[in-house]
Write a protein that holds these residues in place. Structure first.
Motif, PDB file in Angstrom:
ATOM      1  N   CYS A 189      -6.863   0.975   5.175  1.00  0.00           N
ATOM      2  CA  CYS A 189      -6.651  -0.444   4.841  1.00  0.00           C
ATOM      3  C   CYS A 189      -6.457  -1.279   6.105  1.00  0.00           C
ATOM      4  CB  CYS A 189      -5.436  -0.592   3.932  1.00  0.00           C
ATOM      5  SG  CYS A 189      -5.698   0.012   2.253  1.00  0.00           S
ATOM      6  N   ALA A 210      -4.383   6.097   3.490  1.00  0.00           N
ATOM      7  CA  ALA A 210      -4.739   4.757   3.001  1.00  0.00           C
ATOM      8  C   ALA A 210      -4.269   3.672   3.953  1.00  0.00           C
ATOM      9  CB  ALA A 210      -4.140   4.547   1.606  1.00  0.00           C
ATOM     10  N   VAL A 262       0.845  -1.207   0.000  1.00  0.00           N
ATOM     11  CA  VAL A 262       0.000   0.000   0.000  1.00  0.00           C
ATOM     12  C   VAL A 262       0.877   1.252   0.000  1.00  0.00           C
ATOM     13  CG1 VAL A 262      -1.686   1.334   1.321  1.00  0.00           C
ATOM     14  CG2 VAL A 262      -1.936  -1.153   1.139  1.00  0.00           C
ATOM     15  N   ILE A 265      -1.224   8.330   0.839  1.00  0.00           N
ATOM     16  CA  ILE A 265      -0.780   6.997   1.244  1.00  0.00           C
ATOM     17  C   ILE A 265      -0.919   6.820   2.756  1.00  0.00           C
ATOM     18  CG2 ILE A 265       1.231   5.471   1.413  1.00  0.00           C
ATOM     19  CD1 ILE A 265      -0.037   5.573  -1.364  1.00  0.00           C
TER      20      ILE A 265
END
Length: 589
Positions: free
Chosen positions: A277, A273, A178, A270
């Motif tokens: 996630c 994220a 990721v 990011i």
């Protein structure tokens, strides 16, 4: 010659390629030991720092839930230790690389100056001196950090990035993927802007060069500026050049500023994220809170070296535009140079011969054509004729400031192009109309002609050229300070000091190019007695518009129509009633 103007951008004759970068590493390689030490300190600091997220994860997942206070304090102590070690190593590395950076500046600048001193007159005739100065000073400063800290930081950030990736995948490979998802997007952005960015910084270097050239020209000609009341007009030109520099600078900076915001934006996306996630996709059952926090820490650490690499990339692009100019100067051919296996010129007696000499400053525009003549040792030769006929060209060829286009110049039977320049010019004395006086003392300037000259020799020289009167009247006499270009002296006084400097070198061939033009008639009459002594036993070439000063020369050569149209003594030429007769009678009226 279009480039010989302050507002004409220089065309880059040797565009940058990878060979320039490899060549620049020659300067770096000299200090590789210190740079390896600095890199080792930095690498050790990086590895130690990467354990900080692991310590944080352990504290969150174990020490805090178990309420193990001693263990928590130990984790805090270890975290503090990593910070202290980082600070110590960073300080040591900074000191080492500061010294290395300055050493690299010194080496490049020394090579540039040494090369510039060997370049021919043609090089300096074809470009403003300000554009040369900016390369030696500004451009060298611009590349020093890239060639020292830049290289270290580049290797370090790559090293840092590799270890961060290893630690990330070791901790949680799915979350690591990721984090790395934004790398292709950043690579695309770099590919799009890099060429435009490089061209933008080339334009900046051009405008900087133009601005520096005009500033140098303005300072050199400030007296003329004030005389003709040109202050407002010159200020307008300077503002125009400054505005052009500012415009190009802002455009280049705009390209620079496209990179780091891109990294910053991708990093922020990011980071968000990771938590999404971790909590929503992978789920709390499959990943601990400590791992999510640690991966968030690694994410910020992952994008930090990428951010640093983007800044290094910007600096590298800037430095490329400077390296191009620096190496272009270093690669400028030394047109007049010692040939391979050039011989040492023996002690000169003074016989000078021109054999079918043709010379042109620019191709197709000859100044001299098939010129031949012979001068015997000890003869005094006057060169007269209209302006631009080639009088100074003849003496420049004798001194080999230029090479002939065809034909040969011989001294005592030796082709001047086949002997070393040092052995040739060290036996010649040259006095120009506008002699350069350096900052220092009167004695320093005279000793320039002979570094080991004694005080007695200097005093004899100034008496011979009749400079002792005004020098002894100055506070300090020979020790009197002189400002740059001898601005505190009259033009005649500067010429007399230059005469003494030439005399003390004891030249075997003496060249006087309008050397007495700045000296008043009274001083010239006194000087003439000294010159007569100076000319004895020496071959001399005298260029003078005051024809009364060359009447006693052994030969007078009238230079015209790309050659010598008349040659003889003063009386012989006056009797012929040719070009010299017309010139002399016109000057006497």
């Amino acid at each position: 010659m279009a480039r010989n103007k302050y507002d004409i951008d220089e065309e880059l004759e040797t565009p940058f390629d990878i060979k320039h970068l490899k060549r620049s590493l020659i300067y770096v390689n000299k200090y590789r030991g210190k740079m390896i030490l600095a890199l080792s300190l930095s690498a050790a600091s990086v590895i130690i720092g990467l354990f900080a997220p692991v310590i944080t994860q352990y504290a969150i997942d174990n020490s805090i839930p178990n309420k193990n206070i001693p263990q928590l304090l130990l984790m805090a102590g270890l975290l503090l230790l990593t910070i202290i070690v980082n600070v110590i190593f960073a300080t040591l590395r900074s000191r080492i690389m500061t010294k290395v950076g300055q050493d690299i500046i010194f080496d490049i600048r020394a090579d540039l100056f040494e090369h510039l001193q060997r370049l021919s007159f043609e090089y300096y005739d074809s470009r403003p001196h300000g554009k040369i100065l900016v390369r030696v000073i500004n451009y060298v400063n611009g590349v020093s950090d890239v060639l020292s800290n830049g290289i270290i930081n580049f290797v370090l950030e790559i090293f840092n990035l590799v270890f961060i990736v290893i630690f990330m995948f070791a901790m949680h490979w799915k979350m690591a993927l990721v984090i790395m998802a934004g790398v292709p997007i950043l690579a695309l952005i770099i590919v799009i802007i890099k060429n435009r960015q490089r061209r933008a910084w080339q334009a900046v270097s051009n405008k900087s060069s133009n601005l520096n050239a005009y500033l140098h020209e303005g300072l050199e000609g400030v007296k003329v500026t004030q005389l003709f009341v040109r202050e407002d007009e010159n200020a307008g030109i300077f503002e125009r050049l400054s505005e052009a520099y500012r415009t190009k600078w802002m455009k280049a900076v705009t390209f620079n500023n496209l990179l780091w915001p891109s990294v910053d934006t991708i990093s922020a996306i990011i980071s968000a994220a990771i938590y999404l996630c971790g909590l929503l996709v992978i789920g709390p059952a499959a990943i601990s809170l400590g791992t999510i926090v640690a991966m968030g820490n690694y994410a910020s650490r992952f994008w930090q070296p990428i951010m640093n690499l983007s800044n290094l990339f910007n600096n590298f692009v800037n430095a490329i535009s400077y390296l191009e100019r620096i190496f272009e100067t270093l690669d400028e051919p030394v047109i007049v140079n010692d040939k391979e296996n050039a011989a040492e010129m023996p002690a000169i007696k003074g016989n000078v011969t021109f054999e079918n000499v043709t010379f042109a400053y620019d191709e197709g525009k000859t100044v001299l054509e098939n010129l031949s003549f012979n001068v015997k040792s000890g003869e005094s030769i006057a060169l007269v004729g209209p302006t631009g006929a080639g009088k100074t060209t003849i003496v420049n060829l004798i001194s080999r400031f230029y090479d002939t286009t065809s034909g040969r110049v011989l001294i005592d039977g030796h082709d001047v192009s086949e002997v070393t320049l040092r052995s040739l010019r060290s036996q010649m004395g040259i006095m120009l109309q506008d002699s350069v006086i350096f900052s220092g003392t009167v004695e320093d300037n005279i000793r320039y002609g002979k570094l080991d000259a004694t005080t007695d020799e200097i005093e004899r020289a100034i008496k011979t050229v009749r400079a002792d009167g005004f020098i002894n009247s100055m506070p300090g006499g020979l020790k009197a300070p002189i400002v740059e270009r001898g601005a505190s002296l009259s033009q005649g006084q500067r010429q007399l000091i230059a005469f003494a400097r030439t005399l003390i070198s004891d030249p075997k061939i003496l060249i006087l190019d309008e050397a007495t033009s700045a000296i008043d008639a009274r001083t010239e009459k006194l000087l003439q007695d000294g010159l007569n002594e100076l000319l004895k036993g020496r071959t001399s070439f005298i260029i003078a518009h005051r024809l009364s000063t060359i009447r006693n020369c052994d030969k007078i050569m009238y230079v015209s129509n790309k050659g010598i149209t008349e040659c003889g003594t003063h009386d012989e030429l006056m009797e012929k009633k040719g070009d010299y007769y017309k010139l002399y009678t016109a000057s006497e009226q």
